[in-house]
Design an enzyme around this catalytic site. Sequence first.
Site: not given
Ligand code: PMT
Length: 402
Positions: A210, A289, A305, A323, A337, A341
Amino acid sequence: MISILQGKKIVLGVTGGIAAYKAVELLRLLVTGGAQVQVVMTRSAQEFVTPLTFQALSGNPVHLGLFGPDADPLEHISLAQEVDALVVAPATANCIGKLAAGIGDDLLTTLILAATRPILICPAMNVRMYENPVVQENLERLRQRGLAVMPPDMGEMACGAYGSGRLPEPAAIVETLAGLLSPKDFQGYHLLVSAGPTHEDLDPVRFITNRSTGKMGYALARMARRRGAKVCLVSGPSSLAAPLGVERLMVRTALEMQQVLLERFPRTDALLMAAAVSDYRPASFAAGKIKRGSAEMMVNLTHNPDILESLGALRTRQVMVGFAAETDDIQAHAQQKLERKKLDMIVANDVSAPDSGFAVDTNQVTLLHRSGVVEALPLLSKDEVADAVLDRVATLLADVPK
Ligand code: PMT
């Protein structure tokens, strides 16, 4: 942006070493960060760089001596009372020796004797001079008196020798100075921060990822370190340099990130999960590949996970902040979320806005607390967002028995 420097009064002391030219770049960074800088040069520093260069960049006359037609004999006292911090870069063995012995025979040394604010000494000299026991003893005396001493870098010197004694890069000096000026409300706390994207391999040359660069997570790690925390940064692939003083562990995939975070989580007081973890990975990895064929190609994906949920199951005392990267219905999705979580707080950002979210240096976030409080913050630099998040984490930590 280094907001902590905004409006701060800094004295930059320059002594007579070959690295004096690097003090010019240091001055430029301090001024760019918003500091008001007064430069004090020793007589021998003027042999290496002209005062005019520092005057032009600082916008202030350069202070050159205790005496002379334009000198104010009480300048060392007035400057010492006005400043927020002093940095001596480069600091020669001669200057360090005089400071250790309490000698004040020029403007810079008398100023430092009179100063009551944080002082950062950045030694730079030939490796054999630096390793000389008398220089090391003098530096130790300065440390014991509360001055901060920044270790020099290793590398090739102007004289051709190799070793310790190079002036650290100006950006690293600014970071150390910013740390001296920051409140130390995270002293004694261990913070675990995740940052960056993950790479989910499809074959030896392709992966799913991403647009995360790691900027948000690295800002959190840097600001937490400045505020005194011991920080472990678990980073997905990122081109950013590790923040000074932060332990960085690099990972590639969501599974690797989960493994490292699970291992570190029990030793942490607060987790800040800024990484953009891929929710899916290819169901199988092709050892060779994948070749171009005539038919359409389907890729089967399997769930990764949810790392935050798996850490939540191990939680004892830890403060947990997530986040939420959203493009629509931001608050409602972030709230789901937060609850699913079981977080203390979630930082929602609109990643479809041009100046927010991925890759840019700014972010506009809404903080959703478990208590139900919702705080919409204005557009800020990522450093400022990190500070705002850390302010809330400090309050949450204060309620947790250590
Ligand atoms: O790195 P930059 O370019 O500065 O950009 C910053 C950012 C946009 C990446 C950052 O500000 C941000 O939003 N990070 C969280 C991105 C994300 O994965 O969001 P989500 O809504 O998909 O996930 C919610 C939370 O669950 C997040 O804290 C994530 O780390 C966590 N997660 C997500 C998926 C997963 N399989 N396991 C997790 O723990």
